[in-house]
Design an enzyme around this catalytic site. Structure first.
Site, PDB file in Angstrom:
ATOM      1  NE  ARG A 404     -40.653 -67.097-109.807  1.00 24.24           N
ATOM      2  CZ  ARG A 404     -40.514 -65.772-109.896  1.00 24.24           C
ATOM      3  NH1 ARG A 404     -39.768 -65.135-109.025  1.00 24.24           N
ATOM      4  NH2 ARG A 404     -41.117 -65.092-110.851  1.00 24.24           N
ATOM      5  CD  GLU A 406     -44.020 -71.202-110.966  1.00 22.01           C
ATOM      6  OE1 GLU A 406     -43.691 -70.221-111.661  1.00 22.01           O
ATOM      7  OE2 GLU A 406     -45.029 -71.220-110.242  1.00 22.01           O
TER       8      GLU A 406
END
Ligand code: GLY
Ligand code: MN
Ligand code: MN
Length: 437
Positions: A404, A406
């Site tokens: 991920r 972000e």
């Protein structure tokens, strides 16, 4: 910095939206027991902080627009030298008036006598309906007290309105003072992620990276993490809210860190995923590049005037295409998007509002339509791909990879600003930072 002028303006703005002849009641958060007679660190009700900056428990803020004797009233604890020796300073009602620019303040112990009189005769009462059962009951007790005086001509309010609806809209759009504080929260968090990346090497524990991150938060003046830091090595990265942070970080694995600090009551929220040994494997690089491309394209389309869902849709398109190219999904991209095939690997949305709460308040749709980005909104964008170690549909070489990435994006008049671009995210920049001399 959020100063007194800012709090005064917020209260004025809220009161200008309130009905004529109305009252708003905002309660402090209660203290929560952690263990026997010790408590969790106190976290004030964010809306009370937003409207006043007041940080003590056992307090209630009351706003009465147009009241000649005073519109802004605080109930708070009295000074208590003995308790203050144990628990710290209490400002007390008299000093609170000056310090917080209030019109009046009373001891919290007097609230049951005073508040029903302030409620009496108002048409409408605003409060956070249904958020705290104890406070719901206290509100009803005060209103019932007014009702019990009906024989003497007392009039209880006929309408109850959810205050959060108004607060959420105010909090969603950040002004210059707020964006200044969020930028600082982001900057501290950027430095913390860089510190962890530099420190990382095979054989250390996940909690050591957590310690590096949180050390940097605290030494920079942040109050701590805005949410429990996530440090997941290898397959732990596939557990979206992995917070145990107890495993050893292995050579050849990736590690995912999702951590952001809270600074002056505003949150940052950053995720980076990088190789424990500083070098991406072929499979890790392939997955990583799809997620990075999804993030970059999504940032590009997150513009003032664009609808909120365009960000999520962009991440889904890039990730679906990428997974097809790698053979992890089979079929036509458009069909796979329609059937939401990506959910096997990308099971969360692309982000959320960011502000005083890490998952900040504010509606994502208005009258059933996606709302449009406006200057002053701050949003996270956080695409990911997570391939379960148990996924027997894919070749073994892909299993257990979780990525991920972000960033925190502020919408401006002319486009957007990435507040967290300072943490490396291209593979090259990560590998360069992590090279050990
Ligand atoms: N850190 C929680 C989230 O990214 O939403
Ligand atoms: Mn996050
Ligand atoms: Mn987030």
């Amino acid at each position: 910095m959020i100063d007194e002028k800012e709090y005064i303006k917020r209260r004025k703005d809220l009161m200008s939206m309130m009905h004529i002849n109305s009252i708003a009641v905002i309660s402090a958060a209660s203290e929560k027991v952690r263990s026997k007679d010790t408590f969790y660190p106190y976290k004030q009700n964010v809306n009370l902080t937003y409207l006043s900056g007041f940080q003590e428990p056992e307090s209630v803020l009351v706003l009465i627009p147009g009241r000649e004797e005073g519109q802004v009233i605080l109930f708070c604890r009295e000074r208590d030298p003995l308790r203050e020796v144990w628990d710290g300073f209490r400002v007390g009602p008299a000093a609170a008036i000056k310090k917080y620019d209030l019109d009046d303040a009373f001891p919290i112990s007097d609230i049951d006598d005073i508040l029903p009189n302030l409620i009496e005769g108002k048409d409408r009462l605003y409060y956070a309906i249904g958020k705290d059962p104890d406070f719901d009951k206290r509100i009803l007790d005060w209103v019932n007290h007014v009702k019990s005086q009906r024989g003497n001509g007392a009039l209880p309010p006929g309408e109850f309105m959810d205050l959060d609806h108004f607060m959420n809209e105010m909090r969603l759009i950040k002004n210059a003072a707020e964006t200044g504080v969020i930028k600082k929260a982001a900057q501290i968090s950027v430095e913390a992620h860089k510190r962890a990346m530099t420190f990382c090497q095979p054989g250390i524990y996940e909690y050591e990276l957590q310690a590096e991150i949180e050390h940097q938060f605290n030494k920079s003046g942040a109050s701590g993490p805005a949410y429990t830091s996530i440090v997941g090595g290898g397959k732990n990265a596939c557990v979206l809210h992995y917070i145990e942070n107890k495993d050893i970080l292995k050579d050849g694995d990736l590690v995912l860190i999702d951590a952001g600090c809270e600074y002056e009551n505003y949150a940052a929220d950053i995720t980076r995923t990088f190789p424990v040994n500083g070098k991406f494997s072929t499979q890790q690089a392939a997955i990583y590049d799809i997620v990075l491309e999804a993030l970059e394209q999504a940032i590009e389309v997150t513009q003032p005037g664009a609808p909120y869902n365009v960000t999520n849709e962009t991440t889904i398109k890039v990730i679906t295409e990428g997974l097809v190219n790698l053979g992890l999904l089979q079929g036509e991209v458009t069909d796979l998007i329609t059937s939401e095939a990506h959910r096997e690997f990308y099971m969360h949305g692309a982000g959320h509002w960011l502000g005083m709460d890490v998952h900040d308040v504010g509606d994502y749709k208005i009258d059933g339509e996606w709302r449009v980005y406006e200057p002053g909104m701050v949003v996270t964008i956080e695409p990911g791909i997570y391939i379960s170690e148990h996924n027997m549909r894919v070749e073994e070489k892909w299993r257990g990879i979780g990525v991920r990435i972000e960033d925190d994006i502020m919408i401006t008049k002319t486009g957007n600003k990435n507040l967290t671009s300072g943490v490396p995210k291209s593979r090259k920049a990560i590998e360069e930072l992590m090279i050990k001399i």
